[in-house]
Design an enzyme around this catalytic site. Structure first.
Site, PDB file in Angstrom:
ATOM      1  N   ASP A 186     114.791-122.614 -13.295  1.00 10.59           N
ATOM      2  CA  ASP A 186     113.934-123.774 -13.078  1.00 10.59           C
ATOM      3  C   ASP A 186     112.565-123.302 -12.584  1.00 10.59           C
ATOM      4  O   ASP A 186     112.472-122.668 -11.535  1.00 10.59           O
ATOM      5  CB  ASP A 186     114.620-124.675 -12.046  1.00 10.59           C
ATOM      6  CG  ASP A 186     113.819-125.917 -11.747  1.00 10.59           C
ATOM      7  OD1 ASP A 186     113.294-126.496 -12.702  1.00 10.59           O
ATOM      8  OD2 ASP A 186     113.707-126.292 -10.571  1.00 10.59           O
ATOM      9  N   THR A 206     108.784-128.104 -15.727  1.00  5.09           N
ATOM     10  CA  THR A 206     108.020-127.397 -14.699  1.00  5.09           C
ATOM     11  C   THR A 206     107.552-126.031 -15.189  1.00  5.09           C
ATOM     12  O   THR A 206     106.499-125.560 -14.787  1.00  5.09           O
ATOM     13  CB  THR A 206     108.879-127.211 -13.439  1.00  5.09           C
ATOM     14  OG1 THR A 206     110.178-126.771 -13.828  1.00  5.09           O
ATOM     15  CG2 THR A 206     109.011-128.513 -12.694  1.00  5.09           C
ATOM     16  N   ASP A 250     117.402-132.121 -12.587  1.00  9.91           N
ATOM     17  CA  ASP A 250     116.457-132.202 -13.709  1.00  9.91           C
ATOM     18  C   ASP A 250     116.919-133.222 -14.745  1.00  9.91           C
ATOM     19  O   ASP A 250     116.117-133.991 -15.269  1.00  9.91           O
ATOM     20  CB  ASP A 250     116.303-130.822 -14.378  1.00  9.91           C
ATOM     21  CG  ASP A 250     115.282-129.964 -13.639  1.00  9.91           C
ATOM     22  OD1 ASP A 250     114.899-130.387 -12.544  1.00  9.91           O
ATOM     23  OD2 ASP A 250     114.897-128.904 -14.143  1.00  9.91           O
TER      24      ASP A 250
END
Length: 533
Positions: A66, A99, A401
């Site tokens: 992530d 991201t 997410d």
């Protein structure tokens, strides 16, 4: 005198010249630092992206894919590079997913800006053109998007599984994606249909089992066991639940004082008082028909003593102690009851009702489950399992997410293709638009268009394909009018991505482009760093 004055005049001229150089150097240093941060996360983009292992100073190890987590844990010192870390944080709060994408786009834009600046274009001109291009890009994306209804569960699951496919736990996406969709849909409030508060979805992590054992619980789960020190019940049907914020233990003196007891009769009196004090409390509790107590953690004195537990067990009341203070709001919302702050306020109308409260063994520990809640609030609990702590933490992040992706779709109900398709389409349309513009603007917009190709390029590169051949072929397909042609990483070729079910919410793409552009414009406008001690 005049002869001496002349060189001074000249030296001030050279100084102003050097000053200009310094501004260019600072800008160059900022851009290079920010790009190096972007390159650090670039390899983790897409379903075939690599994972990063982060070792913190306290010997904690985190394995993640992530972007926001990686950047958050990186100790970046250069101020401009810190802006990219903030950028991924703001993308995380705005859209929850994308991201890594947003940082990679920002890095590519900065690279193009370096070229433009080296050609002598003024930073302000570049900055304004980027803004125009970003606004145009959002329009193009919106035109490409496909509307979606919340009743169309399949589309929501597709977009959630696309988000999960790039994570470490991607092999479980068939389980976690529908779970995320159901969790979000169950907390959508009919009064505010386009708002989802993810605090209403509680994620409880429990070690043991595999990610396959993750489940959605309609009710409450506590990651602690029932207090049955005195042989109290561990299962209760037709539960009447009270959430209390006071202590069932003998009162203490307010300040540090010692009470001196000189003989046994006084000691007996103290013990007798304690007993009758606790008994009177428990009688009041029992009188309302309450049979499950959730007791808030107390700092000043013990929330329950052995004596009170003994009496509660005698009264057949199930006790769960040490409920965290910040969980109280979620619990009362779920149980549809009121927290009770004082024994005098203990009334039947403040209780919550449930069909079953029971203690279950999970892995090496126990959890308490409350199910069949009457008039349950709009909340839900996800019990995440994992074989070790690293997998557990990563599963939680990935699930977050996926929840965010579904939340984006609730807020803005449009889907868009994934797999680098929107970026190439943007690049093509902005390139065509740049030819119409006059002067420097055209140059800058063309640079913006070229920068967007970094996403498909990186996707192909991370999947071990030939990036140049793939991107060229993609351009060709888009020029022929196949808007949704993208890179299918699994097959290693270019296919219609919408048919392959690789979709993402429109909000993720639009916010990535606007946020990346804002960040780059900010970095461009900085021409000096002043340190203040």
């Amino acid at each position: 005198m005049a002869a001496i004055a002349a060189p001074q005049h000249r030296s001030s001229k050279t100084e102003s010249y050097v000053d200009n150089k310094r501004k260019e150097d600072i800008r160059h240093a900022n851009i290079v630092a920010a790009r190096s941060v972007a390159n650090a996360v670039r390899t983790s983009l897409g379903p075939k992206g690599m994972d990063k292992m982060i070792s913190t100073s306290s010997d904690e190890v985190i394995i993640t894919n992530d972007g926001a987590t990686i950047l958050n844990k990186m100790q970046v010192l250069q101020p401009a590079a810190k802006m990219l870390v903030e950028l991924s944080k703001s993308q995380d709060s705005a859209a929850g997913d994308g991201t890594t994408t947003v940082v990679v786009i920002a890095g590519a834009l900065l690279e193009q800006c370096l070229l433009l600046l080296s050609h002598g274009i003024h930073p302000t001109v570049v900055s304004d053109s980027l803004h125009k291009a970003a606004v145009k890009a959002v329009d193009v994306l919106t035109a490409m998007a496909v509307p979606v209804e919340l009743s169309d569960r399949e589309s929501l699951v597709k977009s959630a599984s696309t988000s999960l496919n790039s994570k470490v736990v991607s092999q479980y996406s068939t389980l976690l994606a529908p779970l995320a969709v159901d969790a979000v849909l169950s907390v959508v409030d009919a009064a505010k249909p386009d708002m989802v508060d993810l605090r209403d979805v509680k994620i409880v992590k429990k070690l043991g089992g595999t990610v396959d054992d993750t489940e959605l619980v309609k009710g409450l789960v506590f990651d602690k066991k029932v207090s049955h020190a005195a042989g109290g019940p561990t299962r209760m049907e037709n539960a009447k639940i009270a959430v209390i914020q006071f202590q069932i233990s003998p009162p203490k003196t307010d300040i540090e004082q010692s009470i001196v007891v000189s003989d046994y009769s006084q000691m007996d009196r103290i013990l007798k008082e304690e007993r009758s004090y606790i008994l009177s409390m428990i009688k009041k509790i029992k009188a309302t028909g309450c049979n499950v107590l959730l007791i808030q953690k107390s700092i000043l004195r013990d929330a329950v003593t052995d004596l009170s537990l003994h009496y509660l067990a005698k009264a057949k009341i199930l006790v769960i102690k040490d409920v965290e203070r910040d969980e109280i709001e979620f619990i009362t919302k779920t149980l549809n009851c009121l927290p009770i702050a004082n024994i005098e306020h203990f009334r039947a109308e403040k209780l919550g009702y449930a069909d079953l409260v029971e203690e279950l063994s999970l892995g090496d520990g126990k959890v308490v489950k409350i199910t069949g809640i009457k008039d349950m609030g709009k909340t839900t609990t996800v019990l995440v399992r994992g074989s070790n702590q690293l997998v557990l933490d990563e599963a939680e992040r990935s699930l977050h997410d996926a929840l965010c992706v579904v939340r984006c779709l609730v807020a803005k109900r449009f889907l868009i293709a994934g797999g680098g398709a929107p970026e190439i389409e943007l690049s093509r349309q902005l390139g065509a638009w740049a030819k119409v513009l006059h002067g420097m603007e055209g140059y800058c917009v063309r640079a913006f268009a070229e920068a967007l190709e970094v996403i498909p390029y990186t996707l192909a590169e991370n999947a071990g394909l030939n990036p140049i051949a793939i991107v060229t072929e993609l351009r060709n397909r888009h020029a022929q009018g196949e808007i949704n042609a993208g890179i299918n990483v699994r097959k290693g070729q270019i296919t219609n991505i919408l048919e392959e079910n690789v979709v993402q919410p429109l909000l993720v793409s639009t916010s990535a482009i606007t946020l990346a552009t804002e960040c780059v414009r900010m970095i461009l406008k900085i021409d000096d760093i002043v340190t203040v001690r």
